[in-house]
Write a protein that holds these residues in place. Structure first.
Motif, short mmCIF file in Angstrom:
data_model
loop_
_atom_site.label_atom_id
_atom_site.label_comp_id
_atom_site.label_asym_id
_atom_site.label_seq_id
_atom_site.Cartn_x
_atom_site.Cartn_y
_atom_site.Cartn_z
N GLU A 42 94.28 38.02 0.53
CA GLU A 42 94.35 39.16 1.42
C GLU A 42 93.41 38.95 2.60
O GLU A 42 92.28 38.50 2.43
N ALA A 43 93.90 39.28 3.78
CA ALA A 43 93.07 39.24 4.99
C ALA A 43 93.03 40.66 5.55
O ALA A 43 94.05 41.19 5.94
N VAL A 44 91.85 41.25 5.53
CA VAL A 44 91.73 42.64 5.98
C VAL A 44 91.64 42.76 7.50
O VAL A 44 91.92 43.81 8.05
N ASP A 45 91.25 41.67 8.16
CA ASP A 45 91.17 41.69 9.62
C ASP A 45 91.17 40.26 10.15
O ASP A 45 91.15 39.30 9.39
N ASP A 46 91.19 40.15 11.48
CA ASP A 46 91.22 38.83 12.11
C ASP A 46 89.98 38.01 11.77
O ASP A 46 90.07 36.79 11.61
N ALA A 47 88.83 38.64 11.66
CA ALA A 47 87.60 37.91 11.36
C ALA A 47 87.70 37.21 10.00
O ALA A 47 87.28 36.06 9.86
N GLN A 48 88.25 37.89 9.02
CA GLN A 48 88.39 37.28 7.70
C GLN A 48 89.40 36.13 7.75
O GLN A 48 89.18 35.08 7.17
N LEU A 49 90.49 36.32 8.46
CA LEU A 49 91.49 35.27 8.61
C LEU A 49 90.88 34.03 9.26
O LEU A 49 91.04 32.91 8.78
N HIS A 50 90.12 34.25 10.32
CA HIS A 50 89.47 33.13 11.02
C HIS A 50 88.41 32.48 10.15
O HIS A 50 88.19 31.27 10.23
N GLY A 51 87.74 33.26 9.31
CA GLY A 51 86.75 32.70 8.40
C GLY A 51 87.37 31.76 7.39
O GLY A 51 86.82 30.68 7.12
N VAL A 52 88.51 32.13 6.83
CA VAL A 52 89.20 31.24 5.87
C VAL A 52 89.67 29.99 6.60
O VAL A 52 89.52 28.87 6.09
N LEU A 53 90.22 30.15 7.78
CA LEU A 53 90.67 28.99 8.55
C LEU A 53 89.51 28.06 8.87
O LEU A 53 89.62 26.84 8.74
N ALA A 54 88.37 28.62 9.26
CA ALA A 54 87.18 27.80 9.54
C ALA A 54 86.73 27.05 8.31
O ALA A 54 86.37 25.86 8.39
N LEU A 55 86.77 27.69 7.14
CA LEU A 55 86.39 27.02 5.89
C LEU A 55 87.33 25.85 5.62
O LEU A 55 86.89 24.75 5.27
N ILE A 56 88.62 26.08 5.79
CA ILE A 56 89.61 25.02 5.57
C ILE A 56 89.32 23.83 6.48
O ILE A 56 89.29 22.68 6.04
N LEU A 57 89.08 24.10 7.75
CA LEU A 57 88.82 23.04 8.70
C LEU A 57 87.48 22.35 8.44
O LEU A 57 87.37 21.12 8.56
N ASN A 58 86.45 23.11 8.06
CA ASN A 58 85.14 22.53 7.75
C ASN A 58 85.19 21.62 6.54
O ASN A 58 84.39 20.69 6.43
#
Length: 71
Positions: A42-58
């Motif tokens: 679940e992504a409650v907002d854009d910040a959380q979505l971007h956080g998961v994406l950043a983790l994946i890329l990191n």
């Protein structure tokens, strides 16, 4: 983005150590779907979505696709 479920598909198989990085998304957040791995939650907002994406890329994973499934 409105809140909803997001599904990231990454290339290849994730090690147990890498899978552990997504523990906050829940027990079934990481699923094998050869030749890819599906990371979802679940992504409650854009910040959380971007956080998961950043983790994946990191972690050095290659994103194959991203799907948003609104509620």
């Amino acid at each position: 983005m409105s809140s909803g479920r997001c599904e990231f598909r990454t290339a290849g198989h994730l090690s147990e150590h890498t899978r552990g990085a997504f523990a906050d998304l829940g027990d079934t957040a990481v699923q094998d779907a050869p030749p890819e791995t599906v990371i979802s939650g679940e992504a409650v907002d854009d910040a959380q979505l971007h956080g998961v994406l950043a983790l994946i890329l990191n972690l050095g994973l290659r994103v194959v696709s991203l799907h948003e499934m609104p509620r």
